[in-house]
Design a protein around this motif. Structure first.
Motif, PDB file in Angstrom:
ATOM      1  N   UNK A 143      -5.873   3.406  -4.760  1.00 46.07           N
ATOM      2  CA  UNK A 143      -4.691   2.550  -4.594  1.00 46.07           C
ATOM      3  C   UNK A 143      -3.401   3.339  -4.727  1.00 46.07           C
ATOM      4  N   UNK A 144      -3.377   4.235  -5.716  1.00 47.72           N
ATOM      5  CA  UNK A 144      -2.190   5.066  -5.907  1.00 47.72           C
ATOM      6  C   UNK A 144      -1.949   5.949  -4.677  1.00 47.72           C
ATOM      7  N   UNK A 145      -3.027   6.555  -4.146  1.00 42.26           N
ATOM      8  CA  UNK A 145      -2.887   7.454  -2.992  1.00 42.26           C
ATOM      9  C   UNK A 145      -2.408   6.692  -1.752  1.00 42.26           C
ATOM     10  N   UNK A 146      -2.949   5.493  -1.565  1.00 45.27           N
ATOM     11  CA  UNK A 146      -2.532   4.711  -0.399  1.00 45.27           C
ATOM     12  C   UNK A 146      -1.027   4.408  -0.481  1.00 45.27           C
ATOM     13  N   UNK A 147      -0.578   4.022  -1.684  1.00 46.67           N
ATOM     14  CA  UNK A 147       0.850   3.753  -1.875  1.00 46.67           C
ATOM     15  C   UNK A 147       1.677   5.015  -1.608  1.00 46.67           C
ATOM     16  N   UNK A 148       1.204   6.138  -2.155  1.00 40.65           N
ATOM     17  CA  UNK A 148       1.906   7.413  -1.985  1.00 40.65           C
ATOM     18  C   UNK A 148       2.060   7.775  -0.493  1.00 40.65           C
ATOM     19  N   UNK A 149       0.962   7.653   0.252  1.00 39.82           N
ATOM     20  CA  UNK A 149       0.992   8.009   1.681  1.00 39.82           C
ATOM     21  C   UNK A 149       1.912   7.055   2.459  1.00 39.82           C
ATOM     22  N   UNK A 150       1.897   5.799   2.109  1.00 37.44           N
ATOM     23  CA  UNK A 150       2.816   4.848   2.771  1.00 37.44           C
ATOM     24  C   UNK A 150       4.268   5.206   2.503  1.00 37.44           C
ATOM     25  N   UNK A 151       4.561   5.566   1.268  1.00 36.81           N
ATOM     26  CA  UNK A 151       5.940   5.949   0.924  1.00 36.81           C
ATOM     27  C   UNK A 151       6.356   7.229   1.646  1.00 36.81           C
ATOM     28  N   UNK A 152       5.441   8.204   1.685  1.00 34.35           N
ATOM     29  CA  UNK A 152       5.787   9.522   2.231  1.00 34.35           C
ATOM     30  C   UNK A 152       5.834   9.519   3.754  1.00 34.35           C
ATOM     31  N   UNK A 153       4.818   8.896   4.388  1.00 31.82           N
ATOM     32  CA  UNK A 153       4.695   9.040   5.848  1.00 31.82           C
ATOM     33  C   UNK A 153       5.056   7.762   6.595  1.00 31.82           C
ATOM     34  N   UNK A 181       4.333   3.046   6.480  1.00 30.35           N
ATOM     35  CA  UNK A 181       3.358   2.016   6.109  1.00 30.35           C
ATOM     36  C   UNK A 181       2.179   1.902   7.060  1.00 30.35           C
ATOM     37  N   UNK A 182       2.223   2.572   8.203  1.00 30.15           N
ATOM     38  CA  UNK A 182       1.101   2.448   9.145  1.00 30.15           C
ATOM     39  C   UNK A 182       0.032   3.521   8.921  1.00 30.15           C
ATOM     40  N   UNK A 183       0.262   4.465   8.018  1.00 29.76           N
ATOM     41  CA  UNK A 183      -0.681   5.577   7.846  1.00 29.76           C
ATOM     42  C   UNK A 183      -1.846   5.167   6.941  1.00 29.76           C
ATOM     43  N   UNK A 184      -3.060   5.247   7.505  1.00 24.25           N
ATOM     44  CA  UNK A 184      -4.280   4.903   6.755  1.00 24.25           C
ATOM     45  C   UNK A 184      -4.849   6.150   6.113  1.00 24.25           C
ATOM     46  N   UNK A 185      -5.564   5.964   5.001  1.00 26.85           N
ATOM     47  CA  UNK A 185      -6.305   7.090   4.418  1.00 26.85           C
ATOM     48  C   UNK A 185      -7.779   6.763   4.344  1.00 26.85           C
TER      49      UNK A 185
END
Ligand code: 2NL
Length: 345
Positions: free
Chosen positions: A233-243, A245-249
């Protein structure tokens, strides 16, 4: 009766005054002075000839010549002052500084793309209430290897990968930022939520994807009851913030000596041509209980997750840079392309 032997004294005066008035530079005035009041001037000739005149003429001629001499001297002085004043006025106006002119433009620099990324990630984690930690770049064997479950004989210890400090008995340049996590765990009581960015060093041959110095950003969370779900959950939030909201992990099984289980985290990357591919973003996992034990944290009570990512790799992905060496060459033609004011914090 007055007998003149040379030029008329009135002519001498009017010629001298005319020359003095016509002198338009200090040099020209000096020439006029030599010509009209110097030792070889007509006036000097008249003065020198007075002694040879009949006694009854000496007084009149002498008086007249002295009046002319004084008139010439006064004219020379006045002209000298006037020319000096002109010269001063001219240089004051020529050297004048116009303070209302716009200044020379200051060329705004650009933050290096690794610095931009580093700062953005720090901001994201500060926003979640995490702390930023740093530690020594010259480390001991315990903090760089042993505490991290990397025993002697492990490939990560091989002479070819690590820079050893000569005579240092196990003193190395840190090969990852993990020793900072070890130091945070040694000195702080959980709960711990911290990221550790910084330079790391590997004894590598330098090519398009390898450098002897690069930057990592690692993170560590230690608390009661943390699980892989919190990590994801933390990583998904991090990736959305950085790249965005459409970026999936996605998470896939991996191996690291210091985490169990371990995962590779990939991001579904859309390139410039709209093509989508899964790309490795970072490595992560649940902190191995052995690592907690080495760091003085009770593995029966606490659990935690950690991850690590290479900043150069992610900066290159983001900006479509294909050769790592461009990030270290200090070539302004490359670096100045990233002067996006929005990224300068
Ligand atoms: C990678 C993977 C990782 C960590 C780093 C870590 C640190 C402590 C305990 C447990 Cl003290 N783990 N760090 C964990 C998983 C992966 O890095 O590919 N880095 C570039």
């Amino acid at each position: 009766m007055f007998v003149s032997t040379g030029p008329n004294i009135d002519d001498i005066q009017s010629a001298a005054l005319a020359d003095i008035a016509a002198a338009d530079t200090l040099d020209a005035l000096e020439q006029a002075r030599v010509r009209h009041s110097g030792r070889k001037s007509a006036l000097a000739g008249v003065l020198a000839g007075i002694g040879a005149l009949p006694p009854d003429q000496r007084g009149t001629v002498g008086k007249g010549a002295n009046i002319v001499r004084q008139a010439i001297e006064v004219a020379l002085n006045e002209r000298h002052h006037a020319l000096e004043a002109d010269q001063l006025a001219a240089s004051l106006s020529a050297d004048r500084v116009d303070i209302t002119l716009p200044g020379d433009p200051i060329r705004a620099g650009a933050q290096h793309i690794v610095t931009q990324l580093w700062n953005e990630i720090e901001e994201i984690f500060i926003g979640m209430g995490w702390q930023i930690a740093d530690g020594p770049h010259v480390e001991d064997d315990f903090h760089n290897f042993t505490a991290l479950n990397i025993p002697e004989g492990h490939p990560a210890r091989a002479e070819t990968d690590t820079f050893y400090i000569t005579g240092g008995h196990g003193t190395v340049l840190r090969t990852h930022t993990s020793p900072v996590q070890v130091r945070v765990m040694e000195t702080q009581e959980p709960p711990i939520f911290a990221v550790m960015p910084g330079a790391v060093y590997r004894n590598e041959d330098i090519d398009a994807t390898h450098g002897a110095m690069f930057h990592q950003l690692e993170g560590l969370a230690v608390d009661e009851g943390l699980s892989m779900a919190h990590l994801k959950g933390m990583l998904q939030h991090f990736v959305h913030e950085l790249l965005g909201p459409t970026f999936e992990i996605r998470l896939r099984p991996d191996y690291f000596p210091f985490t169990e289980p371990s995962v590779e985290v990939d991001v579904l990357w859309t390139d410039r041509n709209g093509r989508q591919t899964w790309l490795e973003l970072l490595g992560a996992g649940m902190v191995d209980p052995n690592v907690f034990a080495h760091c003085g944290i009770d593995p029966e009570r606490w659990t935690g997750f950690a991850w690590g990512m290479g900043l150069e790799r992610v900066a290159m992905l983001r900006h479509g840079v294909s050769d790592l060496r461009l990030l270290f060459d200090a070539d302004l033609r490359f670096l100045e392309q990233f002067g996006d004011a929005g990224n300068v914090r």
